[in-house]
Design a protein around this motif. Sequence first.
Motif, PDB file in Angstrom:
ATOM      1  N   ALA A 139       0.819  -1.224   0.000  1.00 36.76           N
ATOM      2  CA  ALA A 139       0.000   0.000   0.000  1.00 36.76           C
ATOM      3  C   ALA A 139       0.852   1.273   0.000  1.00 36.76           C
ATOM      4  CB  ALA A 139      -0.987   0.004   1.163  1.00 36.76           C
ATOM      5  N   CYS A 140       1.977   1.239  -0.695  1.00 34.42           N
ATOM      6  CA  CYS A 140       2.832   2.422  -0.811  1.00 34.42           C
ATOM      7  C   CYS A 140       3.081   2.842  -2.257  1.00 34.42           C
ATOM      8  CB  CYS A 140       4.146   2.201  -0.077  1.00 34.42           C
ATOM      9  SG  CYS A 140       3.923   2.148   1.719  1.00 34.42           S
ATOM     10  N   GLY A 141       2.258   2.386  -3.190  1.00 33.65           N
ATOM     11  CA  GLY A 141       2.280   3.002  -4.514  1.00 33.65           C
ATOM     12  C   GLY A 141       2.797   2.192  -5.682  1.00 33.65           C
ATOM     13  N   LYS A 142       2.960   0.861  -5.555  1.00 31.35           N
ATOM     14  CA  LYS A 142       3.477   0.094  -6.696  1.00 31.35           C
ATOM     15  C   LYS A 142       2.488   0.077  -7.857  1.00 31.35           C
ATOM     16  CE  LYS A 142       4.251  -3.613  -4.303  1.00 31.35           C
ATOM     17  NZ  LYS A 142       3.857  -2.977  -3.029  1.00 31.35           N
ATOM     18  N   THR A 143       1.229  -0.275  -7.572  1.00 30.92           N
ATOM     19  CA  THR A 143       0.241  -0.357  -8.650  1.00 30.92           C
ATOM     20  C   THR A 143       0.146   0.992  -9.359  1.00 30.92           C
ATOM     21  OG1 THR A 143      -0.974  -2.016  -7.396  1.00 30.92           O
ATOM     22  CG2 THR A 143      -2.159  -0.932  -9.193  1.00 30.92           C
ATOM     23  N   ASN A 144       0.117   2.055  -8.573  1.00 29.82           N
ATOM     24  CA  ASN A 144      -0.012   3.394  -9.164  1.00 29.82           C
ATOM     25  C   ASN A 144       1.187   3.756 -10.027  1.00 29.82           C
ATOM     26  OD1 ASN A 144      -2.468   5.217  -8.122  1.00 29.82           O
ATOM     27  ND2 ASN A 144      -2.007   3.594  -6.671  1.00 29.82           N
ATOM     28  N   ASP A 187       3.328  -5.917  -8.636  1.00 30.66           N
ATOM     29  CA  ASP A 187       3.552  -6.338  -7.242  1.00 30.66           C
ATOM     30  C   ASP A 187       4.774  -7.228  -7.050  1.00 30.66           C
ATOM     31  OD1 ASP A 187       2.468  -6.112  -4.533  1.00 30.66           O
ATOM     32  OD2 ASP A 187       2.000  -8.232  -4.661  1.00 30.66           O
ATOM     33  N   VAL A 243      -5.110  -2.145  -4.188  1.00 34.13           N
ATOM     34  CA  VAL A 243      -5.761  -1.309  -3.174  1.00 34.13           C
ATOM     35  C   VAL A 243      -6.819  -0.443  -3.863  1.00 34.13           C
ATOM     36  CG1 VAL A 243      -5.389   0.602  -1.550  1.00 34.13           C
ATOM     37  CG2 VAL A 243      -3.648  -1.186  -1.788  1.00 34.13           C
ATOM     38  N   PRO A 250      -9.107   2.076  -2.177  1.00 33.31           N
ATOM     39  CA  PRO A 250      -9.235   3.490  -1.774  1.00 33.31           C
ATOM     40  C   PRO A 250      -8.141   4.357  -2.398  1.00 33.31           C
ATOM     41  CG  PRO A 250      -9.545   2.068   0.130  1.00 33.31           C
ATOM     42  CD  PRO A 250      -9.057   1.185  -0.992  1.00 33.31           C
ATOM     43  N   ARG A 252      -9.975  -4.202  -1.772  1.00 33.78           N
ATOM     44  CA  ARG A 252      -9.154  -4.574  -2.926  1.00 33.78           C
ATOM     45  C   ARG A 252      -9.997  -4.867  -4.159  1.00 33.78           C
ATOM     46  NH1 ARG A 252      -3.247  -4.792  -2.330  1.00 33.78           N
ATOM     47  NH2 ARG A 252      -3.009  -4.201  -0.156  1.00 33.78           N
ATOM     48  N   ARG A 263       7.236   4.989   2.709  1.00 35.11           N
ATOM     49  CA  ARG A 263       6.264   6.043   3.015  1.00 35.11           C
ATOM     50  C   ARG A 263       6.843   6.799   4.200  1.00 35.11           C
ATOM     51  NH1 ARG A 263       0.413   6.621   2.500  1.00 35.11           N
ATOM     52  NH2 ARG A 263       0.343   4.886   1.029  1.00 35.11           N
ATOM     53  N   TRP A 296       7.521   9.514  -2.152  1.00 37.07           N
ATOM     54  CA  TRP A 296       6.414  10.383  -2.624  1.00 37.07           C
ATOM     55  C   TRP A 296       5.640  10.979  -1.438  1.00 37.07           C
ATOM     56  CZ3 TRP A 296       8.817   9.587  -6.733  1.00 37.07           C
ATOM     57  CH2 TRP A 296       8.788   8.434  -7.513  1.00 37.07           C
ATOM     58  N   GLY A 304       2.640  13.700  -6.417  1.00 37.64           N
ATOM     59  CA  GLY A 304       2.617  12.248  -6.619  1.00 37.64           C
ATOM     60  C   GLY A 304       1.958  11.796  -7.907  1.00 37.64           C
ATOM     61  N   TYR A 305       1.599  10.511  -7.932  1.00 39.88           N
ATOM     62  CA  TYR A 305       0.909   9.881  -9.077  1.00 39.88           C
ATOM     63  C   TYR A 305       1.624  10.209 -10.394  1.00 39.88           C
ATOM     64  CZ  TYR A 305      -2.494   9.089  -5.392  1.00 39.88           C
ATOM     65  OH  TYR A 305      -3.096   8.697  -4.225  1.00 39.88           O
ATOM     66  N   ASN A 328       5.053  11.667 -10.640  1.00 37.36           N
ATOM     67  CA  ASN A 328       6.237  10.868 -10.313  1.00 37.36           C
ATOM     68  C   ASN A 328       7.086  10.596 -11.558  1.00 37.36           C
ATOM     69  OD1 ASN A 328       5.400  10.842  -7.666  1.00 37.36           O
ATOM     70  ND2 ASN A 328       4.311   8.884  -7.846  1.00 37.36           N
TER      71      ASN A 328
END
Length: 593
Positions: free
Chosen positions: A254-259, A280, A304, A306, A372, A403, A482, A495-496, A499
Amino acid sequence: MSTNAPTKNAALLGWVDEMAKLAKPDRIHWCDGSEAEKKSLLEQAVAQKVLIPLDQKKWPGCYFHHSNVNDVARVEHLTFICTPTKEQAGPTNNWMEPKEAYRKLGAIYDGAMKGRTMYVVPYIMGPADSPFSKVGIELTDSIYVALNMGIMTRMGKVALDRLGTSTEFNRGMHSVADSSPDRRFICHFPQDNTIWSVGSGYGGNALLGKKCLALRIASYLAKNEGWLAEHMLILEAESPEGEVSYVAAAFPSACGKTNFAMLIPPKTFDGWSIRTVGDDIAWMRVGDGGQLWAVNPEAGYFGVVPGTNYKTNPNAMKSIERDTLFTNVARTADGDVWWEGKDNEAPAELIDWKGAPWKKGSTDKAAHPNSRFTAPMANNPALSRFAHDPKGVPISALIFGGRRSTTMPLVLQSFNWTHGVYLASTMGSETTAAAQGLKEGVRRDPMAMLPFIGYDAGSYFQHWLDMQSRIPNPPKMFMVNWFRKGADGKFIWPGYGENMRALKWILDRSHNRVGAQETVVGYVPRAQDFNTNGLDIKAEALATAMKVDLAEWQEEIESQKEWFDKLGPTLPRPLSLQRELLLERVKAARNVK
Ligand code: GTP
Ligand code: SPV
Ligand code: MN
């Protein structure tokens, strides 16, 4: 007992029989991975109220699932590495003696599947025709798990075909049993290529191909066989000139890999494309050109929810438009879904993730923070055409990022491989909702692998150091953050998509064509090296995001001592010396004794 075994593999049939005798299911269903089977499993799951169909016009092929309220994330305190000795599991893992673990879990499995179906889920981690791929079989009494595995892996006949008569497959046993947290254990037996999981139906606890096989067991195999199994996304970057590069990045859960893997560059990066290879997990080996080549062992995204919206991550939003399972989000009575950080404001009324009525303005979260989506990677409009390549993709840079509200600058390059391994091995990150029962605050999460190293952590670091001499043309190493916060407690960096700016510098550094400022702790971009065109942030704020503050660093490095002390005698000396040297350099630069 009814069964439809489609294999003559004696080892497999024998093991399934043995497990069935233990768990005593009424039926055994061998998954073939076909569309017809998926349809039938979905229908059964709906009939059993395991899944609730969403509005099929708005969300074709999409379903809602809510887990047991006590079962919403990975459980690190109930996760065990069951090696012959405690030392082999090391100081960062829970350890259980293998015989004791088999006995304890065996007693819980005994009769646990009475009245239920045992699904035999054959799957491949990695492209079907890749020499690097691994076959696993998961036995599970959860239809939800069987459906998820169908999305997350190459599942069914393809796996049995690949296995043939071989005895080499991961033996994964899973039962939700009575879902009791007192009888919940996730046990790994690296020497037996076996995983026993009981009492949880959620994510990394239950989808055994993912964290259990592709990270914990695979990291053990990788150590022995000279490769790397890492908690990393893999992304492809194509420049306007058509240059294609690949990077792999390790950020904790939950620290931004997918994004990051689905990033859409800002407008001023006209002509740039970012495509996803994986979001992942990366399996990396030395290959052509002496480079490190990476394969994504998965076939879907367990992401994730949210914070996901059309602004932050349009590619994820498009990936979940169809054929997606939503777990623990909020929904409306008419079959729509909602979560904190979706594009629209919350409707006046919702059904929260627990199934209770929820009113706009409530201080309770409507969706669980670790809710998820499970979506096939084929849905991703930015999927790399090399995502299924058996050879993988050649990696130019390895990126590590936690993070951190303080200390860690937006981007930093290590001086060399050893310094990079040191930075990654001491990485800190604030804990998130991806695991249950963790203390809030910063913890050391080396390489974003703390919960996933399947053996002794000091030996894992030694393996990372050893990899240098195996890779003639190694990737450069970077740290990113980030999540630095300003005095107002808000994230400084937008971010996002933005980056991309840090990524651009990383790519340019990797290809040796841009300058840098040497600081005491590593290289950072100079103003002229970093593209800020169109970036909506004050110069002062940008400076704060990028700042190397030596007072903060001194505190950081001093606090790492406790972590290194905990690792004990297997901590490689080059890493403890790196820490001491860096501390002395920082103190000298600050003129403190
Ligand atoms: P796992 O699936 O648990 O391994 O997580 P992950 O590393 O893939 O994290 P993911 O990309 O799903 O992001 C987790 C959360 O961080 C989401 O709520 C995102 O919206 C948020 N996030 C991702 N990237 C950024 C960023 O650059 N800045 C900020 N502020 N938040 C981000
Ligand atoms: C993580 O926690 O890093 C995840 C989700 O990717 S889970 O599959 O639950 O491990
Ligand atoms: Mn993860």
